[in-house]
Design an enzyme around this catalytic site. Structure first.
Site, short mmCIF file in Angstrom:
data_model
loop_
_atom_site.label_atom_id
_atom_site.label_comp_id
_atom_site.label_asym_id
_atom_site.label_seq_id
_atom_site.Cartn_x
_atom_site.Cartn_y
_atom_site.Cartn_z
N HIS A 197 3.66 -2.63 3.13
CA HIS A 197 3.77 -1.25 2.64
C HIS A 197 5.11 -1.05 1.94
CE1 HIS A 197 0.80 -1.00 5.90
NE2 HIS A 197 0.28 0.02 5.23
N ASP A 204 0.82 -1.21 0.00
CA ASP A 204 0.00 0.00 0.00
C ASP A 204 0.85 1.27 0.00
OD1 ASP A 204 -2.11 -1.70 0.13
OD2 ASP A 204 -2.97 -0.88 1.98
N HIS A 254 -5.51 9.42 -0.05
CA HIS A 254 -5.63 8.60 1.15
C HIS A 254 -6.62 9.14 2.20
CE1 HIS A 254 -4.19 5.75 4.26
NE2 HIS A 254 -3.66 5.08 3.23
#
Length: 729
Positions: A251, A99, A154
């Site tokens: 991530h 992500d 986001h």
């Protein structure tokens, strides 16, 4: 660089009465430039999540509206049809997901590890990062990975409207299209976890996402690598139990991800030995690819978007460098002005200072005048009151308002009028020099008044035979209005502090047209006043420097001039000044290679004039552009503090200049407003001058309308004029 001028001349009347006014190109271009500059900064702030970002996170809510098959199901949720479906990953297969990327430092390392171990993954990218690093998105697709959307900047979508959700999706797809030429049907909401955590706030978003054609992907194993728990802990949390399939959340952006990279490098070969396959999502589900190629207009829109984002980042980088340069130049100039002005004041004010024996011989004062009927009487009467022996020559340059007749009707002694057809100020001054009787020649403007002591103070430096020209202290006479007060601050702080500094450096760039004096021999050796530029005063000063003469500043030779009282007139005057200064710099560019004593101006003066009068003012708007940006988008507090810091430095310099010039400090109350409004006008004027210079445009002399509001100093008329040192009745 083509720089041309044209002399004044009659203008043809407009045909057909009133004509539709158009914005001149040289006014429109600076405006468009500033708009484009702000647009680039706004785009940069947009893709860096400084604009429209929403960092709120919704608290947990009830989950009674979420279907049980979703809460108890797998990590892949498909709500595109009438009935929502939940999909699980087959045993023995792992879908690694990353992500918040792509990140310029960590994403390439993650991709390298995946390539090393022949593994595929899914990268849920944000639109901001994909726009900034499109090459990494392209690499993901080329190496067989899948890309999904993770919104543009986001936000928690459960707190957003449907329009905002659509905007987040479309903008991220646009970035993906521009970067890799594909669209994707995969989506992961920010701040999501497992399907069991779905609640009444996130579920409607998931349903709406399905209506828009997307499959929502959550996770079954969270590595929590963002906490940096250690490589072994990341591996433990990412490894499924009993050979089950899994979607693992990791991530590749958002901070230091070295533990993530190390964990991958150890986990991939270990789990492969246990029979796991590392596929992208559609491979793991044996489904059609989530990517579809984009062609035509949509592809070019995406490429245009990515290009603009890249350009905005690069332009912003250049602007930051420019801001650093202008900051250095501004501070350096302030420091130099303060230090060298103090040196100058200490030098000329010390007890017993003199240029040499007192200069008492008569001098000629030239007053070029073109339609100065409202001012000329005050000007001439102030000269007649001089305490130094003078002759006064008024050169009427083809006036049509009776300027010459007014002077002649005064019947004042030692005042002559010379008439000529309109030929411009340089020609008028040369005509005056030809008619002057004396070897020291004072030049002034027809809208200026002298104090009784001005001429005497102005000519004393000629006691030094090396001095070829002297600059006087020009002041604003009509400073009772706001625009006049702003120019008063500029004259005292900018012009006169500058002249003190340049005097110490021995490279004075300009003898002001309002009050200056020349040695006749110096004028003759350089060919007199030239009409090559619109700044004949700067041109002649540079020429005298290059001929080897000294040019100095006489602070007590005060002259009071009528400054423009409207924005349009101020614009016209400063436009001519700026453009003329550029012309003079260009004309005397070879001074840079002059040798000997005359080369000092080229080595010091010309670079300083170019930096402080042309380059620095041109870059100075960056301070205000970033000020506006910081006020609107933050950090507001630091921005305000920085602006007041710069203002405090300017106020200190201005106060020091006013003290040196023995002026009241009251006008400085308008200094903050001057910085906000007045300087912006000067910026645009300078930018317009640059455009005119670079395009080779012609700029005409523009006569300013005078009101004759500047009066002779009190008591000046009561003092008898002197000729050869004796009073004249």
């Amino acid at each position: 660089m083509a720089i041309r001028t044209s002399r004044p001349g009659p203008q043809a009347p407009a045909r057909g009465g009133s004509r539709r006014r158009r914005v001149p190109l040289r006014l429109l271009v600076p405006l468009l430039f500033l708009i484009a500059l702000m647009a680039m900064l706004l785009l940069r702030g947009y893709v860096h999540s400084e604009i429209l970002a929403d960092h709120r996170i919704s608290p947990e809510a009830a989950a009674d509206k979420v279907p049980d098959e979703i809460k108890d199901g797998g990590p892949v949720i498909d709500t595109r049809g009438d009935k929502p479906q939940s999909l699980t990953i087959p045993d023995g297969r792992m879908v690694l997901t990353f992500d918040d990327g792509p990140d310029p430092e960590w994403t390439p390392k993650v991709l390298d590890v995946l390539k090393k171990h022949d593994a595929h993954a899914v990268f849920f990218v944000t639109g901001t990062m994909a726009s900034r690093y499109p090459d990494l998105v392209e690499r993901m697709v080329e190496e067989g990975h899948e890309v999904g959307l993770h919104t543009f900047n986001h936000p928690d979508l459960s707190l957003q409207s449907k329009d905002r959700i659509d905007w987040e999706l479309s903008q991220t797809q646009l970035a993906l299209t521009g970067a890799a030429g594909v669209r994707t049907s995969l989506f992961r909401p920010p701040y999501s976890s497992q399907a069991a955590a779905m609640d009444n706030k996130s579920w409607p978003v998931t349903e709406y996402i399905g209506d828009r054609g997307y499959i929502t992907v959550v996770n079954t194993a969270d590595s929590e690598d963002w906490r940096k728990p250690g490589v072994l802990e990341i591996i433990r949390r990412s490894t499924p139990k009993d050979g089950k399939g899994a979607v693992v959340l990791m991530h590749d952006s958002g901070g230091d991800r070295h533990q993530t990279v190390q964990a991958l490098d150890r986990m991939l070969p270990d789990l492969k030995e246990k029979g796991y396959e590392f596929d992208n999502l559609t491979e793991a589900l044996d489904a059609p690819s989530a990517h579809s190629p984009v062609t035509g207009v949509e592809l070019w829109k995406g490429k245009a978007w990515v290009f603009l984002v890249q350009a905005s980042d690069k332009i912003t980088g250049v602007l930051v460098v420019g801001l650093a340069i202008v900051g250095f130049l501004v501070i350096a100039r302030f420091v130099m002005m303060l230090v060298l002005s103090a040196v100058h004041a200490r030098k000329v004010r010390r007890r017993g200072f003199a240029w040499g024996p007192p200069v008492t011989e008569p001098v000629s004062v030239l007053v070029p005048a073109y339609n100065e009927a409202k001012c000329i009487e005050n000007t001439v009467r102030s000269l007649v009151a001089s305490d130094h022996p003078i002759e006064i020559i008024v050169i009427d340059d083809g006036s049509t308002d009776g300027t010459a007749r007014i002077v002649e009707s005064l019947g004042l002694p030692n005042v002559r009028v010379v008439r000529q057809l309109n030929a411009g100020k340089p020609a008028a001054l040369n005509r005056g020099v030809a008619n002057a009787r004396y070897d020291i020649i004072v030049m002034m403007d027809g809208d200026t008044v002298f104090e009784p002591t001005t001429v005497r103070e102005l000519v004393q430096p000629f006691a030094d035979p090396r001095v070829g020209a002297v600059a006087g202290n020009a002041k604003v006479g009509n400073k009772d209005k706001l625009i006049g007060a702003w120019q008063h601050i500029e004259y005292v702080m900018g012009f006169n502090l500058d002249r003190r500094m340049y005097d110490v450096l021995q490279c004075m760039p300009t003898i002001p047209g309002a009050v200056g004096a020349f040695r006749r021999s110096a004028l003759e050796r350089v060919g007199g006043m030239s009409d090559d530029t619109l700044a004949e005063d700067t041109d002649i000063t540079m020429a005298i420097h290059r001929d080897g003469w000294k040019v100095v500043y006489a602070e007590n030779a005060r002259a009071w001039t009528e400054a423009p009282e409207t924005v349009q007139q101020l614009w016209s005057q400063r436009y001519r000044w700026s453009y003329g200064t550029m012309q003079a710099i260009w004309k005397h560019r070879r001074a840079l290679v002059d040798r000997g004593p005359s080369g000092r101006f080229g080595r010091v003066g010309l670079p300083f004039v170019s930096l402080f009068m042309v380059v620095a003012p041109l870059l100075a708007p960056l301070i205000d552009v970033f000020l506006i940006y910081g006020l609107v988008f933050g950090p507001t507090g630091k921005t305000i503090l920085a602006w007041f810091g710069v203002l405090a430095i300017q106020a200190a310099c201005a106060a020091y200049a006013f003290v040196l010039d023995r002026e009241k400090l009251t006008p400085l109350l308008s200094l903050p407003l001057q910085q906000i409004l007045y300087r912006q006008l000067m910026y645009v004027v300078l930018l317009q001058s640059w455009i005119t210079a670079l395009t080779g445009g012609r700029l005409r002399w523009q006569k300013l309308r005078r009101k004759g509001g500047v009066q002779a100093p009190p008591g000046a008329a009561a003092q008898p004029p002197l000729v050869d040192g004796r009073p004249v009745a």
